[in-house]
Design a protein around this motif. Sequence first.
Motif, PDB file in Angstrom:
ATOM      1  N   ALA A  50       0.828  -1.204   0.000  1.00  0.00           N
ATOM      2  CA  ALA A  50       0.000   0.000   0.000  1.00  0.00           C
ATOM      3  C   ALA A  50       0.864   1.257   0.000  1.00  0.00           C
ATOM      4  O   ALA A  50       0.589   2.225  -0.725  1.00  0.00           O
ATOM      5  N   ALA A  51       1.916   1.257   0.814  1.00  0.00           N
ATOM      6  CA  ALA A  51       2.811   2.416   0.860  1.00  0.00           C
ATOM      7  C   ALA A  51       3.577   2.568  -0.452  1.00  0.00           C
ATOM      8  O   ALA A  51       3.750   3.682  -0.972  1.00  0.00           O
ATOM      9  N   ALA A  52       4.040   1.446  -0.997  1.00  0.00           N
ATOM     10  CA  ALA A  52       4.761   1.487  -2.268  1.00  0.00           C
ATOM     11  C   ALA A  52       3.867   2.018  -3.385  1.00  0.00           C
ATOM     12  O   ALA A  52       4.317   2.750  -4.273  1.00  0.00           O
ATOM     13  N   ARG A  53       2.610   1.666  -3.348  1.00  0.00           N
ATOM     14  CA  ARG A  53       1.675   2.151  -4.373  1.00  0.00           C
ATOM     15  C   ARG A  53       1.547   3.660  -4.325  1.00  0.00           C
ATOM     16  O   ARG A  53       1.524   4.334  -5.373  1.00  0.00           O
ATOM     17  N   GLU A  54       1.464   4.213  -3.112  1.00  0.00           N
ATOM     18  CA  GLU A  54       1.337   5.669  -2.992  1.00  0.00           C
ATOM     19  C   GLU A  54       2.569   6.381  -3.521  1.00  0.00           C
ATOM     20  O   GLU A  54       2.473   7.402  -4.207  1.00  0.00           O
ATOM     21  N   ALA A  55       3.752   5.852  -3.209  1.00  0.00           N
ATOM     22  CA  ALA A  55       4.981   6.465  -3.712  1.00  0.00           C
ATOM     23  C   ALA A  55       5.083   6.306  -5.225  1.00  0.00           C
ATOM     24  O   ALA A  55       5.488   7.227  -5.947  1.00  0.00           O
ATOM     25  N   SER A  88       8.128   9.284  -1.726  1.00  0.00           N
ATOM     26  CA  SER A  88       7.771   8.535  -0.517  1.00  0.00           C
ATOM     27  C   SER A  88       6.269   8.296  -0.474  1.00  0.00           C
ATOM     28  O   SER A  88       5.472   9.089  -0.991  1.00  0.00           O
ATOM     29  N   GLY A  89       5.910   7.188   0.133  1.00  0.00           N
ATOM     30  CA  GLY A  89       4.498   6.860   0.306  1.00  0.00           C
ATOM     31  C   GLY A  89       4.269   6.348   1.711  1.00  0.00           C
ATOM     32  O   GLY A  89       5.089   5.607   2.253  1.00  0.00           O
ATOM     33  N   GLU A  90       3.184   6.748   2.291  1.00  0.00           N
ATOM     34  CA  GLU A  90       2.879   6.339   3.665  1.00  0.00           C
ATOM     35  C   GLU A  90       1.480   5.749   3.715  1.00  0.00           C
ATOM     36  O   GLU A  90       0.549   6.258   3.092  1.00  0.00           O
TER      37      GLU A  90
END
Length: 258
Positions: A50-55, A88-90
């Motif tokens: 999920a975080a990787a998708r946002e980044a 970056s993705g959080e």
Amino acid sequence: MGQGIYTATMQAVCEETGLPAKMMHVRWDEELGRKCGETWASRGTTLSAAAAREAAKKLAADLAEAVRLKADSTKEQALATLVGKEYSGEYVLSFTTRPGTPEWVLNPTTHLTFSYSTQVVFLDDQGRMNQVVAAHDVGRAINPRLCAEQMEGGVHMGLGYALSENFPSTNGVPHSLAMRDFGLVPAKHMPEVDVILIEVPDEVGGYGAKGVGEIGCVATAGAVAGALHSYDGIRRFRLPMQDAPAAAPSVPKSRRKV
């Protein structure tokens, strides 16, 4: 920790950007690791994807703009114009109930999601295992092959836990530290494992994925006990069930009754 998180993280970036995985390298941040520790258990893929998708969405937008500005360039070529830029993705899930809060007693939300599993163990005429069918609700299989292999490994652990693994000790001192005495199920005695991945994407996590770290071995002991009861009519209530015919190949010599 072996969950395939690096692979799943790269897959998320590939999905959003269209870039090939061969261009990517996953690096663990040692400094962050000192602050928060390692990523254990099932939630690794759920959260990291999920975080990787946002980044990756941010990178994908810049790549599209770079390609637009230079119409004859590929994504790989456009990527060179973005060297040095960080994305970056959080992904934060803060709706679970923190232990110690007043709501904990009344109506706690203990987990971000729940998975479900069903396993069936088949025995031959001699009471030996010859097949295990394992059906698991995984939400979304980010990498179906890795997911199925995780289930197979879980079944192997579950069979040992159910039938032969033990760590006897006296006053806290182990009787033996030799692996041959643990009762691990040998590869040559592993039954065929048929994995069924049930995909109903969840509303949380990366692409609806749920964790599959532990669930592969949750149902195994119960399934083994049920199969043994069907075979010989005996209800067994203690683990390991090493008196059963199915346990014979993996019970170590040091614990076999003469």
